[in-house]
Design a protein around this motif. Structure first.
Motif, PDB file in Angstrom:
ATOM      1  N   PHE A  17      55.811  31.247  28.847  1.00  0.00           N
ATOM      2  CA  PHE A  17      56.684  30.919  27.704  1.00  0.00           C
ATOM      3  C   PHE A  17      57.883  31.770  27.712  1.00  0.00           C
ATOM      4  CE2 PHE A  17      52.670  29.308  26.505  1.00  0.00           C
ATOM      5  CZ  PHE A  17      52.655  28.017  26.163  1.00  0.00           C
ATOM      6  N   ASP A 174      55.317  26.760  36.926  1.00  0.00           N
ATOM      7  CA  ASP A 174      55.813  26.390  35.415  1.00  0.00           C
ATOM      8  C   ASP A 174      54.570  26.461  34.582  1.00  0.00           C
ATOM      9  OD1 ASP A 174      57.273  25.971  33.259  1.00  0.00           O
ATOM     10  OD2 ASP A 174      58.063  24.167  33.836  1.00  0.00           O
ATOM     11  N   GLN A 268      56.053  21.605  28.978  1.00  0.00           N
ATOM     12  CA  GLN A 268      55.867  22.340  27.817  1.00  0.00           C
ATOM     13  C   GLN A 268      54.934  21.844  27.015  1.00  0.00           C
ATOM     14  OE1 GLN A 268      57.555  25.224  27.418  1.00  0.00           O
ATOM     15  NE2 GLN A 268      58.700  24.887  29.466  1.00  0.00           N
ATOM     16  N   LYS A 271      51.665  22.757  28.637  1.00  0.00           N
ATOM     17  CA  LYS A 271      51.039  24.224  28.382  1.00  0.00           C
ATOM     18  C   LYS A 271      50.328  24.332  26.816  1.00  0.00           C
ATOM     19  CE  LYS A 271      55.093  26.001  30.863  1.00  0.00           C
ATOM     20  NZ  LYS A 271      56.135  26.776  30.742  1.00  0.00           N
TER      21      LYS A 271
END
Length: 316
Positions: A17, A174, A268, A271
């Motif tokens: 992050f 990522d 994102q 995650k």
């Protein structure tokens, strides 16, 4: 060229992050707190299942295995996440990445199979209560638990070996851990054997056990509805409701991660789902199982009384 490839495979960067430095501090505090609660809650369940003779039943045998899996699973990823959130250099060695990927896959896959075994245990307990001690003796419970561990370890070995042998055109992952789908996004080209293996394993470990769980609970529900005693129905619903809540939480997050089109959703979002799947669910498992369980509450109370009694004795 060989030197470049060697450098490429020697370590990876974990983006985590890092685009949100303020969020990192919040996530560090929340993740650390949840990890400590996970360790405390699951360790307590294992301890009382071992020490309290009344809890040495098939249900708590499986629950002890589930708690141990959750401790190992979170310990394979959360400490690395905490380091990632604080460290300015978010790197991980190739060996560290391989170990982290294998452990996460093995323990996550084993838990999928174990939840199906726990559904079978509840089905036998409610449909055949008189024969339950015989049908779910050690000769049945130990192979079911061992099979869960073996299935997770073997499928994870296959997936990890294929993923880490895939040529990668980059080393910036990522994600905050070496999550296999995030690593495979670095592949120079799509590989049919890898894609086929990932799909086959995902189907075997997610929809198939979940279908088995649904069938088990269909039998359980039909049996519960035929129970005349309101107290008996309430107790059966309470016990099975806890397991069903864990199943919904765990499989919901897992299905949204591993059986969706690779092009859908942002990284994102993945995650955040990983945090729910890897941190929230293991923390909630012992809470869900103990919240309405009088046996667990009584065992915890006795354990606390013993601890306080020893402390009083030592102080005297």
């Amino acid at each position: 060229m060989q030197a470049e490839n060697l450098t490429l495979w020697s370590f990876f960067f974990l983006e985590g992050f890092s685009r949100y430095p303020t969020l990192e501090m919040v996530l560090f505090a929340v993740s650390l707190l949840m990890y400590l609660i996970t360790l405390l809650g699951n360790s307590t369940l294992i301890l009382i299942a071992v020490l309290d003779a009344r809890l040495q039943t098939p249900m708590y045998f499986f629950l002890g295995n589930l708690s141990f899996m959750d401790i190992c699973y979170t310990s394979a990823s959360i400490p690395a996440l905490l380091v990632n959130l604080l460290s300015p250099q978010k790197t991980i060695t190739f060996l560290g990445c391989a170990v982290q990927m294998y452990l996460s896959l093995a323990l996550g896959s084993a838990e999928c199979v174990l939840l199906a075994a726990m559904a079978f245990d509840r089905c036998v307990a409610i449909r055949n209560p008189l024969r339950y001690p015989v049908l779910m003796g050690r000769r049945t419970c130990v192979p079911l638990a061992a099979g869960s561990w073996a299935a997770g370890c073997l499928t994870a070995l296959l997936e990890t070996s294929l993923a880490l042998r895939t040529p990668l055109c980059g080393r910036l992952i990522d994600h905050f851990t070496c999550e296999i789908l995030a690593v495979l996004k670095l592949a120079c080209a799509r590989s049919l054997p890898v894609d086929t293996t990932m799909l086959a394993v995902s189907v075997l470990l997610l929809p198939v056990p979940m279908l088995f769980i649904c069938i088990s609970y269909a039998f359980i529900l039909s049996t519960i509805l035929s129970i005349r005693s309101a107290a008996g129905r309430s107790k059966a619903f309470s016990t099975c409701g806890a397991h069903l809540a864990v199943v919904v939480l765990y499989y919901g997050a897992a299905l949204s991660m591993y059986l969706k089109p690779s092009s859908s959703g942002s990284q994102q979002t993945d995650k955040i789902i990983s945090l729910l799947y890897g941190v929230l669910t293991p923390m909630l498992n012992p809470i869900i199982y103990s919240l309405r369980n009088k046996e667990v509450k009584e065992a915890v109370r006795k354990l606390l009384d013993k601890i306080s009694g020893h402390q009083t004795h030592d102080s005297l």
